[in-house]
Design a protein around this motif. Structure first.
Motif, PDB file in Angstrom:
ATOM      1  N   GLU A 114      38.739  85.731  33.730  1.00 30.21           N
ATOM      2  CA  GLU A 114      40.159  85.956  33.476  1.00 30.21           C
ATOM      3  C   GLU A 114      40.535  85.760  32.014  1.00 30.21           C
ATOM      4  O   GLU A 114      41.622  86.139  31.591  1.00 30.21           O
ATOM      5  CB  GLU A 114      41.010  85.027  34.354  1.00 30.21           C
ATOM      6  CG  GLU A 114      40.875  83.543  34.056  1.00 30.21           C
ATOM      7  CD  GLU A 114      39.765  82.868  34.823  1.00 30.21           C
ATOM      8  OE1 GLU A 114      39.774  81.631  34.896  1.00 30.21           O
ATOM      9  OE2 GLU A 114      38.881  83.572  35.349  1.00 30.21           O
ATOM     10  N   ASP A 115      39.648  85.161  31.229  1.00 35.53           N
ATOM     11  CA  ASP A 115      39.918  84.960  29.803  1.00 35.53           C
ATOM     12  C   ASP A 115      39.553  86.179  28.962  1.00 35.53           C
ATOM     13  O   ASP A 115      39.770  86.179  27.751  1.00 35.53           O
ATOM     14  CB  ASP A 115      39.129  83.741  29.282  1.00 35.53           C
ATOM     15  CG  ASP A 115      39.677  82.436  29.831  1.00 35.53           C
ATOM     16  OD1 ASP A 115      40.831  82.428  30.276  1.00 35.53           O
ATOM     17  OD2 ASP A 115      38.946  81.445  29.806  1.00 35.53           O
ATOM     18  N   SER A 155      46.901  83.224  23.072  1.00 36.31           N
ATOM     19  CA  SER A 155      46.920  84.558  22.454  1.00 36.31           C
ATOM     20  C   SER A 155      48.314  84.896  21.948  1.00 36.31           C
ATOM     21  O   SER A 155      49.323  84.417  22.469  1.00 36.31           O
ATOM     22  CB  SER A 155      46.458  85.608  23.461  1.00 36.31           C
ATOM     23  OG  SER A 155      45.183  85.284  23.983  1.00 36.31           O
ATOM     24  N   SER A 210      34.290  82.375  26.448  1.00 35.11           N
ATOM     25  CA  SER A 210      34.652  81.769  27.721  1.00 35.11           C
ATOM     26  C   SER A 210      33.760  82.290  28.841  1.00 35.11           C
ATOM     27  O   SER A 210      33.398  83.467  28.878  1.00 35.11           O
ATOM     28  CB  SER A 210      36.116  82.066  28.054  1.00 35.11           C
ATOM     29  OG  SER A 210      36.421  81.605  29.354  1.00 35.11           O
ATOM     30  N   LYS A 213      46.751  90.371  25.343  1.00 31.25           N
ATOM     31  CA  LYS A 213      45.999  89.649  26.378  1.00 31.25           C
ATOM     32  C   LYS A 213      46.628  89.870  27.757  1.00 31.25           C
ATOM     33  O   LYS A 213      47.844  89.931  27.901  1.00 31.25           O
ATOM     34  CB  LYS A 213      45.999  88.149  26.040  1.00 31.25           C
ATOM     35  CG  LYS A 213      45.190  87.291  26.983  1.00 31.25           C
ATOM     36  CD  LYS A 213      43.695  87.537  26.820  1.00 31.25           C
ATOM     37  CE  LYS A 213      42.904  86.609  27.711  1.00 31.25           C
ATOM     38  NZ  LYS A 213      43.128  85.196  27.368  1.00 31.25           N
ATOM     39  N   VAL A 250      50.856  88.049  25.259  1.00 33.49           N
ATOM     40  CA  VAL A 250      50.298  87.852  26.599  1.00 33.49           C
ATOM     41  C   VAL A 250      51.196  88.559  27.612  1.00 33.49           C
ATOM     42  O   VAL A 250      52.416  88.380  27.607  1.00 33.49           O
ATOM     43  CB  VAL A 250      50.196  86.360  26.966  1.00 33.49           C
ATOM     44  CG1 VAL A 250      49.577  86.193  28.354  1.00 33.49           C
ATOM     45  CG2 VAL A 250      49.380  85.600  25.929  1.00 33.49           C
ATOM     46  N   ASP A 300      50.237  78.746  28.615  1.00 32.29           N
ATOM     47  CA  ASP A 300      48.953  78.073  28.383  1.00 32.29           C
ATOM     48  C   ASP A 300      47.983  78.929  27.575  1.00 32.29           C
ATOM     49  O   ASP A 300      47.034  78.422  26.991  1.00 32.29           O
ATOM     50  CB  ASP A 300      48.295  77.700  29.718  1.00 32.29           C
ATOM     51  CG  ASP A 300      48.973  76.524  30.395  1.00 32.29           C
ATOM     52  OD1 ASP A 300      49.765  75.846  29.721  1.00 32.29           O
ATOM     53  OD2 ASP A 300      48.723  76.290  31.589  1.00 32.29           O
ATOM     54  N   ASP A 301      48.189  80.233  27.571  1.00 33.56           N
ATOM     55  CA  ASP A 301      47.292  81.138  26.861  1.00 33.56           C
ATOM     56  C   ASP A 301      47.683  81.165  25.380  1.00 33.56           C
ATOM     57  O   ASP A 301      48.822  81.485  25.035  1.00 33.56           O
ATOM     58  CB  ASP A 301      47.395  82.547  27.452  1.00 33.56           C
ATOM     59  CG  ASP A 301      46.276  83.461  26.961  1.00 33.56           C
ATOM     60  OD1 ASP A 301      45.999  83.465  25.740  1.00 33.56           O
ATOM     61  OD2 ASP A 301      45.692  84.168  27.787  1.00 33.56           O
ATOM     62  N   GLN A 319      46.966  88.273  31.582  1.00 30.53           N
ATOM     63  CA  GLN A 319      46.769  87.199  32.556  1.00 30.53           C
ATOM     64  C   GLN A 319      47.187  87.733  33.917  1.00 30.53           C
ATOM     65  O   GLN A 319      48.228  88.361  34.057  1.00 30.53           O
ATOM     66  CB  GLN A 319      47.589  85.954  32.200  1.00 30.53           C
ATOM     67  CG  GLN A 319      47.022  85.136  31.066  1.00 30.53           C
ATOM     68  CD  GLN A 319      45.751  84.387  31.447  1.00 30.53           C
ATOM     69  OE1 GLN A 319      45.361  84.356  32.617  1.00 30.53           O
ATOM     70  NE2 GLN A 319      45.083  83.794  30.465  1.00 30.53           N
TER      71      GLN A 319
END
Length: 516
Positions: A425-426, A391, A421, A493, A394, A388-389, A495
């Protein structure tokens, strides 16, 4: 944990619970009717079907009195099995039931023989040997005492009940503990500590109680929140003060697995080769610390329950429509015999690092790619977080590591960057990874899970092209590459998850994985 809808059931599973209680009180309440069999059993069954479709852990249905006699019970069990519901709990009251906490004074109970007939009918009709029938004992609720409770529980056990649920409405657990002293572990016992919630859970374990059901708390919590939000919006006539206290709409979309629909649309409506996803699983090592378990197979093929670590990873990838899966294998690679995998050999696995294995597969990889270590067990939703990210690179980082453990692993330092955002968490990006023992200064532990977009794939390929002829490349691990990419100005990134994965590196990990 109780659930009463597909959404709440999915939330319960993601929280880490091993099973779901399909609460009659919560389901009837969510439908706006009383817990007196006002919702028909087929209406309740419709809700359970959505719950079953949304989850993978077992669901135990609160079946009230079985909705009639032995024949109704037979039909109920048949329909529950058709919907992959794991079991049903029926109580020895008279139809229509009254909630155990609704009225003061004694409540009428069904005859022992009649209730035993329902249990026998359910067991006779079930087709799945794993389907469970739990007999709920209401003798304490009715005020009939320990002697009657023991008499009924033993009769229900002999009738075929897989477990007995002993219910009490006292504010302490004395009735439950008195029962357990007499019961002597003849069959598993379940409890519902709604009233005696101050009793420490470890006390239940000491008395060998098998299962605790938190029976209505998700529903009760949701009512409180809905009341607060409704009053606040009505009072203020705007959303300014409530928006920060509720989940964003994107969280609803995530729980609904909208990503899967988007992938399905791409696959079925307009499939393009360039948009296909791939996965690389690095699984070349034996896992020496696992001893005899890996004498004849690599650790990725160790079975956790009925499935190997690799098989579980492949199933999760397939459920995200990732079919092009490459496994870089070395030790005992001939034993990796799962279908539809592209096995790529690394015969030098004993003298090379992770980057050498990655290099063997990455040149034939196209489109967005997932890279996994072959010894990691993880919940399916973790893949969704990565995918879903948007970037380019990740990483999944686990913040729930133990400071007491002395193992070495890839521990992550992060930095926070400016972002549009509002969700913290983003905003987290990799600063560096250190192979070290746990320490409080670390943000978390890298799980060995990474996603690369097409651009991210090109970044990694360019790094490999630059370094592959250097002597140090032979022993380089992926963390070394990530550190150098960050130093070169590339953003990596982060997550975050909290648990919900295990790296199976040694016997202790293997033992823990049995509970995963």
């Amino acid at each position: 944990m109780e659930a009463h809808s597909g959404m709440s059931a999915k939330i319960v599973e993601e929280a880490g619970f091993k099973g779901i209680w399909g609460s009659g009180l919560s389901i009837s309440g969510s439908l706006g009717v009383r817990d007196n069999n006002e919702a028909s059993w087929t209406q309740v069954l419709d809700v359970l079907e959505f719950m079953s479709d949304a989850t993978t852990i077992p669901i135990l249905m609160d079946g009230d009195t079985g909705y009639g006699n032995f024949n109704n019970m037979r039909r109920l069990v048949r329909k529950l099995e058709q919907r992959d519901v794991a079991g049903v709990c029926i109580e020895d009251k008279i139809f229509p039931k009254t909630n155990s906490f609704l009225r003061e004074g004694a409540q009428a109970l069904a005859g022992i023989d009649e209730f035993c007939g329902k249990i026998k009918a359910g067991k006779d009709i079930q087709k799945d040997d794993d389907f469970v029938i739990v007999a709920r004992l209401e003798a304490f609720i009715a005020g009939w005492g320990l002697k009657e409770a023991m008499k009924r529980a033993e009769a229900y056990r002999q009738a075929g009940a897989d477990a007995i649920l002993v219910h009490s409405k006292l504010s302490n657990a004395c009735e439950i503990f008195d029962f357990m002293k007499e019961w002597e572990n003849r069959a598993p016992i379940a409890i519902v500590p709604t009233k005696y919630y101050t009793t420490p859970t470890d006390e239940f374990r000491k008395y060998n109680i098998s299962l605790a059901i938190w029976a209505n708390h998700i529903f009760r919590g949701s009512i409180l929140k809905m009341q607060e939000i409704a009053r606040q919006i009505y009072k203020e006539q705007n959303l300014l003060s409530v928006e920060d206290s509720i989940v964003p709409v994107k969280e609803i979309f995530r729980l609904q697995d909208d990503k899967e629909l988007a992938m399905a649309e791409e696959h079925y409506l307009s499939p393009k080769a360039g948009n296909q996803r791939s996965a690389i699983i690095l699984a070349s090592t034996r896992g020496d610390q696992l001893g005899k378990l890996t004498e004849s197979i690599p650790k990725t093929m160790i079975k956790i329950g009925k499935k190997s670590i690799l098989e579980r990873a492949v199933e999760h990838l397939n459920e995200h429509h990732i079919k092009n899966i490459m496994v870089v294998a070395g030790y005992k690679r001939e034993t990796i015999n799962l279908p539809n995998l592209n096995i790529i050999a690394n015969d030098d696995y004993e003298t090379t690092g992770e980057m050498a294995s990655l290099t063997k597969a990455i040149d034939t990889t196209h489109g967005e790619s997932v890279i996994l270590f072959g010894d990691v067990l993880f919940k399916k939703y973790v893949l969704s977080i990565m995918l879903d990210d948007p970037s380019d690179i990740v990483l999944i980082v686990d913040s729930a590591f133990s400071l007491e453990k002395q193992y070495q692993s890839d521990f992550v330092h992060t930095c926070s960057m400016e972002s549009k955002s509002f969700f913290p968490e983003d905003n987290y990006y990799l600063e560096k990874i250190i192979y070290d023992k746990p320490g409080t200064e670390y943000y978390g532990e890298w799980t060995g899970m990474m996603k690369l977009t097409v651009k991210g794939l090109e970044i990694v390929r360019a790094f490999i092209q630059k370094f592959r002829k250097r002597p140090e490349f032979k022993k380089m691990d992926i963390r070394d590459m990530l550190n150098q990419l960050v130093q070169s100005g590339h953003k990596v990134k982060i997550q975050t998850i909290s648990g919900h994965r295990i790296d199976v590196n040694n016997i202790d990990d293997f033992t823990s994985a049995g509970e995963f």
